[in-house]
Design a protein around this motif. Structure first.
Motif, PDB file in Angstrom:
ATOM      1  N   GLU A   1      26.132  34.079 -68.610  1.00 37.42           N
ATOM      2  CA  GLU A   1      24.565  33.978 -68.076  1.00 37.42           C
ATOM      3  C   GLU A   1      24.946  34.479 -67.468  1.00 37.42           C
ATOM      4  N   THR A   2      25.501  34.595 -66.138  1.00 39.14           N
ATOM      5  CA  THR A   2      25.114  35.486 -64.483  1.00 39.14           C
ATOM      6  C   THR A   2      25.625  36.070 -64.692  1.00 39.14           C
ATOM      7  N   PHE A   3      26.516  36.670 -65.981  1.00 43.30           N
ATOM      8  CA  PHE A   3      26.849  38.908 -65.826  1.00 43.30           C
ATOM      9  C   PHE A   3      25.622  39.450 -66.629  1.00 43.30           C
ATOM     10  N   ALA A   4      25.185  38.147 -67.335  1.00 44.78           N
ATOM     11  CA  ALA A   4      23.873  38.789 -68.017  1.00 44.78           C
ATOM     12  C   ALA A   4      23.100  39.777 -67.635  1.00 44.78           C
ATOM     13  N   LYS A   5      23.136  38.768 -66.142  1.00 40.93           N
ATOM     14  CA  LYS A   5      21.755  38.809 -65.917  1.00 40.93           C
ATOM     15  C   LYS A   5      22.129  40.597 -64.829  1.00 40.93           C
ATOM     16  N   LEU A   6      23.259  40.474 -64.639  1.00 42.98           N
ATOM     17  CA  LEU A   6      24.123  41.764 -64.243  1.00 42.98           C
ATOM     18  C   LEU A   6      24.000  42.559 -65.128  1.00 42.98           C
ATOM     19  N   SER A   7      24.057  42.761 -66.121  1.00 41.91           N
ATOM     20  CA  SER A   7      23.912  44.102 -66.500  1.00 41.91           C
ATOM     21  C   SER A   7      22.686  44.244 -66.799  1.00 41.91           C
ATOM     22  N   SER A   8      21.577  43.267 -67.513  1.00 44.02           N
ATOM     23  CA  SER A   8      20.733  43.379 -66.953  1.00 44.02           C
ATOM     24  C   SER A   8      19.492  44.351 -65.531  1.00 44.02           C
ATOM     25  N   THR A   9      20.199  43.438 -64.745  1.00 42.39           N
ATOM     26  CA  THR A   9      19.983  44.161 -63.083  1.00 42.39           C
ATOM     27  C   THR A   9      19.804  46.333 -63.157  1.00 42.39           C
ATOM     28  N   VAL A  10      21.722  46.225 -64.077  1.00 43.49           N
ATOM     29  CA  VAL A  10      21.833  47.657 -63.919  1.00 43.49           C
ATOM     30  C   VAL A  10      20.622  47.967 -64.387  1.00 43.49           C
ATOM     31  N   THR A  11      20.405  47.801 -65.865  1.00 46.97           N
ATOM     32  CA  THR A  11      19.724  48.670 -66.512  1.00 46.97           C
ATOM     33  C   THR A  11      18.428  48.884 -65.897  1.00 46.97           C
ATOM     34  N   GLU A  12      17.957  48.097 -65.300  1.00 40.98           N
ATOM     35  CA  GLU A  12      16.101  47.300 -64.411  1.00 40.98           C
ATOM     36  C   GLU A  12      16.458  48.703 -63.660  1.00 40.98           C
ATOM     37  N   GLN A  13      17.030  48.665 -62.804  1.00 43.80           N
ATOM     38  CA  GLN A  13      17.928  49.720 -61.618  1.00 43.80           C
ATOM     39  C   GLN A  13      18.320  51.108 -61.798  1.00 43.80           C
ATOM     40  N   ALA A  14      18.199  51.165 -63.238  1.00 46.78           N
ATOM     41  CA  ALA A  14      18.668  52.790 -64.552  1.00 46.78           C
ATOM     42  C   ALA A  14      19.438  52.637 -63.586  1.00 46.78           C
ATOM     43  N   LEU A  15      20.762  52.749 -62.919  1.00 49.48           N
ATOM     44  CA  LEU A  15      22.267  52.943 -62.401  1.00 49.48           C
ATOM     45  C   LEU A  15      22.620  54.188 -63.397  1.00 49.48           C
ATOM     46  N   ASN A  16      22.409  53.669 -64.840  1.00 43.63           N
ATOM     47  CA  ASN A  16      22.714  55.044 -65.499  1.00 43.63           C
ATOM     48  C   ASN A  16      21.716  55.090 -66.560  1.00 43.63           C
ATOM     49  N   VAL A  17      22.226  56.349 -67.107  1.00 39.45           N
ATOM     50  CA  VAL A  17      20.726  57.000 -67.823  1.00 39.45           C
ATOM     51  C   VAL A  17      22.256  56.981 -69.747  1.00 39.45           C
ATOM     52  N   PRO A  18      21.667  55.819 -69.932  1.00 40.65           N
ATOM     53  CA  PRO A  18      22.478  55.114 -71.428  1.00 40.65           C
ATOM     54  C   PRO A  18      21.793  56.746 -72.213  1.00 40.65           C
ATOM     55  N   ILE A  19      22.846  56.883 -73.630  1.00 37.63           N
ATOM     56  CA  ILE A  19      22.294  57.957 -74.984  1.00 37.63           C
ATOM     57  C   ILE A  19      22.690  57.334 -76.121  1.00 37.63           C
ATOM     58  N   TYR A  20      23.407  56.852 -76.638  1.00 35.73           N
ATOM     59  CA  TYR A  20      23.501  56.789 -77.155  1.00 35.73           C
ATOM     60  C   TYR A  20      25.312  55.769 -77.616  1.00 35.73           C
TER      61      TYR A  20
END
Length: 472
Positions: A422-441
């Motif tokens: 659960e904690t690491f899921a929050k970490l992953s979501s935070t990475v996405t919301e902060q747009a630290l990457n631009v994932p493509i496919y």
């Protein structure tokens, strides 16, 4: 046995090399302490017993199997593994920060206790073939790193024959006379040819010059049509990691609105269809072990919204940035980055793209590029933090500090089970919301093989330590 790889090793020293395609060859020369399975669990390989001691994930014990020797004849024992792990941590390779060790205790010839400087819930994964940490090498070679870079000194069924090898072009492997399981040695010689041109790889298969090799999505169908057996499975996420998220080189990247604008500007569906077709799918987040599927379309293609965010951040006329990619050996590299750059230029962002060759890691760490484009594996979230976002992460050359990610990481790595997930899921979501990457496919791993070849099972980034066999 003839293998073709689109990318070869940067160095034969596992502590300093990247992972990916070169690990096909490394699995034949450097068996790891643990074996990473397709479900990303890790099973003992050179280890007979292991486990955490007490609570908190800070002490880990392992006992080695007896009677095993390196390819130079030296015994695999506790002292050798201790020497390797301490060397790996200080070698400065891309995975050096995955395991933070305070001290290592040896008890007798075969037992070690790792005292960790900080909690780590996935020690067996880190000591597997993933990230090279488990690819233990002979202490005699470790004492002379220049030698370790030129040939192989691991525990494996094969060893490099330097007289028949030209680094970066082709490698010849011959049986190790010291390997403990003679039944695993099924070939008198294994040749590994580096073929960076995807069309040349296809022609080599069609001409009967290869038994196994990596295939680009653009040639996979043609390979199958010509009689090559093709296997593929879900692997990693092609991303542009915005290393410069505090704006050291490109000040605009220090604003989350700008990073989000870069995400909205990318036409993922069009790029994924053009580059990988059936062998991948568009996504808005780096696929890790704890990602939330609901965020896979977090940033739908919306160039107008991207322009609005840039204007709100004070960059109505855009800005400039530099990015390095994995090169031209596959469409997953430079071709994809060029397509992304075209989308960014449509919203006013000027991108200077550098296509790397064997110098990708050095360029990524040079502090000359605000972003890097590459396809990291679907890593455990814990490892993603250690690779990209931690203050001392291997691919954090600008030393970016992210207090929220640090907080979640510190909490999660001392937890276990559902609580940690659960904690690491929050970490992953935070990475996405902060747009630290631009994932493509997402991109599948694609392999071609001779119809006589056996032992290839579904893997993660590759068929790790495939049990290559031959049927007549």
């Amino acid at each position: 046995m003839r293998i073709g790889l689109g990318v070869g090793p940067v160095t034969l020293d596992p502590a300093k090399d990247a992972a990916g395609l070169p690990n096909v060859m490394r699995s034949l020369t450097n068996e790891a302490l643990f074996h990473l399975n397709a479900d990303k669990s890790a099973s003992p390989a050179l280890v007979s017993d292991s486990g955490y001691v007490g609570k908190g994930n800070t002490t880990f014990e392992l006992t080695l199997k007896k009677g095993i020797r390196f390819t130079d004849g030296e015994p695999l024992n506790a002292a050798a593994v201790k020497t390797w792990l301490l060397y790996f941590a200080k070698a400065g390779g891309p995975f050096a920060s995955n395991l933070s060790i305070k001290s290592i205790e040896t008890q007798g010839d075969y037992k070690l206790t790792l005292h960790l400087a900080s909690p780590n819930p996935i020690v067996p994964v880190i000591l597997s073939q993933y990230g090279n940490g488990g690819a233990v090498s002979s202490p005699k070679a470790v004492a002379h790193p220049a030698d370790l870079a030129k040939t192989t000194y691991g525990v494996g069924p094969y060893v490099i024959d330097s007289s028949q090898t030209v680094a970066g072009d082709h490698y010849t492997l011959v049986p190790s006379k010291y390997y403990y399981d003679k039944s695993a040695i099924r070939f008198k010689k294994v040749t590994v040819k580096v073929i960076s041109d995807k069309s040349a790889m296809l022609r080599a298969f069609q001409a009967g010059q290869l038994d196994f090799g990596s295939l680009d999505p653009t040639v996979a169908a043609a390979a199958a049509k010509s009689g090559v057996k093709v296997m593929h499975w879900a692997s990693g996420t092609v991303i542009v990691s915005l290393l410069d998220s505090k704006g050291s080189l490109a000040p605009a990247l220090g604003d989350v609105r700008v990073r989000q604008a870069l995400n909205y500007a990318v036409n993922r569906k069009a790029i994924a269809k053009a580059m990988v077709g059936e062998f991948g799918a568009p996504t808005s987040q780096l696929q890790m072990s704890d990602t939330d599927p609901a965020l896979n379309d977090r940033y739908p293609y919306d160039p107008q919204k991207a322009k609005t965010l840039l204007a709100e951040a004070g960059y109505k006329d855009g800005f400039s940035m530099k990015v390095v990619d994995g090169g031209t050996a596959s469409v997953i590299g430079d071709a994809t980055m060029q397509a992304v750059a075209k989308d960014w230029e449509a919203i006013g962002v000027k991108v200077q793209v550098k296509a790397a060759t064997t110098d990708f890691v050095a360029l990524a760490l040079s502090k000359k590029f605000s972003g890097i484009e590459w396809p990291p594996d679907a890593v455990p979230t814990w490892m993603g933090y250690s690779l990209f976002w931690g203050p001392k992460a291997s691919l954090n050359p600008f030393g970016v500090v992210n207090p929220e990610l640090d907080r979640l990481f510190e909490l999660g790595r001392s937890q276990s089970g559902d609580e940690a997930a659960e904690t690491f899921a929050k970490l992953s979501s935070t990475v996405t919301e902060q747009a630290l990457n631009v994932p493509i496919y997402t991109a599948d791993t694609i392999w071609g093989m001779n119809k006589h070849l056996t032992g290839i099972d579904k893997g993660t980034w590759m068929p790790f330590a495939a049990d290559f066999g031959w049927k007549s």
